[in-house]
Design a protein around this motif. Sequence first.
Motif, PDB file in Angstrom:
ATOM      1  N   GLY A 133      74.243  70.953 -23.501  1.00  0.00           N
ATOM      2  CA  GLY A 133      73.545  72.003 -24.240  1.00  0.00           C
ATOM      3  C   GLY A 133      74.121  73.369 -23.950  1.00  0.00           C
ATOM      4  N   ASP A 134      73.253  74.314 -23.630  1.00  0.00           N
ATOM      5  CA  ASP A 134      73.693  75.696 -23.414  1.00  0.00           C
ATOM      6  C   ASP A 134      74.262  75.925 -22.009  1.00  0.00           C
ATOM      7  N   ARG A 135      74.433  74.863 -21.219  1.00  0.00           N
ATOM      8  CA  ARG A 135      74.982  74.997 -19.869  1.00  0.00           C
ATOM      9  C   ARG A 135      76.484  74.706 -19.818  1.00  0.00           C
ATOM     10  N   VAL A 136      77.129  74.562 -20.990  1.00  0.00           N
ATOM     11  CA  VAL A 136      78.549  74.210 -21.034  1.00  0.00           C
ATOM     12  C   VAL A 136      79.408  75.224 -20.284  1.00  0.00           C
ATOM     13  N   ASP A 137      79.226  76.499 -20.541  1.00  0.00           N
ATOM     14  CA  ASP A 137      80.062  77.516 -19.890  1.00  0.00           C
ATOM     15  C   ASP A 137      79.904  77.488 -18.368  1.00  0.00           C
ATOM     16  N   ASP A 138      78.673  77.325 -17.888  1.00  0.00           N
ATOM     17  CA  ASP A 138      78.452  77.225 -16.445  1.00  0.00           C
ATOM     18  C   ASP A 138      79.144  75.990 -15.874  1.00  0.00           C
ATOM     19  N   PHE A 139      79.030  74.868 -16.582  1.00  0.00           N
ATOM     20  CA  PHE A 139      79.684  73.637 -16.132  1.00  0.00           C
ATOM     21  C   PHE A 139      81.192  73.842 -16.037  1.00  0.00           C
ATOM     22  N   LEU A 140      81.789  74.412 -17.074  1.00  0.00           N
ATOM     23  CA  LEU A 140      83.242  74.598 -17.079  1.00  0.00           C
ATOM     24  C   LEU A 140      83.691  75.534 -15.967  1.00  0.00           C
ATOM     25  N   GLU A 141      82.925  76.564 -15.719  1.00  0.00           N
ATOM     26  CA  GLU A 141      83.247  77.486 -14.624  1.00  0.00           C
ATOM     27  C   GLU A 141      83.145  76.764 -13.278  1.00  0.00           C
ATOM     28  N   ASP A 142      82.061  76.030 -13.075  1.00  0.00           N
ATOM     29  CA  ASP A 142      81.881  75.285 -11.820  1.00  0.00           C
ATOM     30  C   ASP A 142      82.929  74.184 -11.670  1.00  0.00           C
ATOM     31  N   PHE A 143      83.191  73.485 -12.742  1.00  0.00           N
ATOM     32  CA  PHE A 143      84.159  72.380 -12.679  1.00  0.00           C
ATOM     33  C   PHE A 143      85.564  72.916 -12.400  1.00  0.00           C
ATOM     34  N   THR A 144      85.905  74.063 -12.977  1.00  0.00           N
ATOM     35  CA  THR A 144      87.202  74.688 -12.719  1.00  0.00           C
ATOM     36  C   THR A 144      87.336  75.030 -11.239  1.00  0.00           C
ATOM     37  N   ARG A 145      86.294  75.607 -10.651  1.00  0.00           N
ATOM     38  CA  ARG A 145      86.317  75.919  -9.219  1.00  0.00           C
ATOM     39  C   ARG A 145      86.419  74.642  -8.391  1.00  0.00           C
ATOM     40  N   ALA A 174      85.439  62.297 -27.370  1.00  0.00           N
ATOM     41  CA  ALA A 174      84.610  61.799 -26.271  1.00  0.00           C
ATOM     42  C   ALA A 174      84.229  62.933 -25.320  1.00  0.00           C
ATOM     43  N   PHE A 175      85.179  63.825 -25.004  1.00  0.00           N
ATOM     44  CA  PHE A 175      84.857  64.966 -24.147  1.00  0.00           C
ATOM     45  C   PHE A 175      83.812  65.861 -24.812  1.00  0.00           C
ATOM     46  N   ALA A 176      83.947  66.075 -26.119  1.00  0.00           N
ATOM     47  CA  ALA A 176      82.975  66.910 -26.841  1.00  0.00           C
ATOM     48  C   ALA A 176      81.584  66.307 -26.760  1.00  0.00           C
ATOM     49  N   SER A 177      81.499  64.994 -26.819  1.00  0.00           N
ATOM     50  CA  SER A 177      80.207  64.328 -26.705  1.00  0.00           C
ATOM     51  C   SER A 177      79.588  64.602 -25.336  1.00  0.00           C
ATOM     52  N   GLY A 178      80.397  64.523 -24.298  1.00  0.00           N
ATOM     53  CA  GLY A 178      79.911  64.824 -22.952  1.00  0.00           C
ATOM     54  C   GLY A 178      79.467  66.271 -22.820  1.00  0.00           C
ATOM     55  N   LEU A 179      80.247  67.188 -23.380  1.00  0.00           N
ATOM     56  CA  LEU A 179      79.887  68.605 -23.322  1.00  0.00           C
ATOM     57  C   LEU A 179      78.633  68.894 -24.133  1.00  0.00           C
TER      58      LEU A 179
END
Length: 174
Positions: A141-153, A132-137
Amino acid sequence: MRPRPKTDWTTTRSSREEATLPLDADLPADRKVAALISRLDRAQREQSRTMELGTADLRILWMFADGKSRTLKEIAAELSLEQSTVNRQINAAMAEGLLQRSRRSGDSAHEISRTEKGARIFEDDVATALTAFASGLDALGDRVDDFLEDFTRFVAAYGSAVGPDDSAVGSDTQ
């Protein structure tokens, strides 16, 4: 204080339907985040009904993903729970065949570890959740790394705002 938007409590929506509803554009950012987290929580609760393990069992079995046995005292410390609560949860998990108790020769304390059944069920439930998490990620698209960085902060700042640093208690990133 802003008036709360009226909600029609007679309408029930699935978490899938709710997730696609647009947020009120007039909501301030903090309320939008709260609404999104509420939607995520509802979706996770809906998903948990399809999983075999309950929340307490899942948390305990997650801790044992490293393959280490632990005493009740160590488990209580890692979970930041009272030892009596942990004892009750461990006994329930043992009754279900998810955990086992053993004692090393010459040691007075019992050690708890996962059973093969506990490991199998845990891995199945984790796979369900991760799908389910993979589906959300994937939706990012190509913004996954930015999302993870922002979400971590975001999670770090939110955690700092709501309570003391508990990094010494144990990691939840196994």
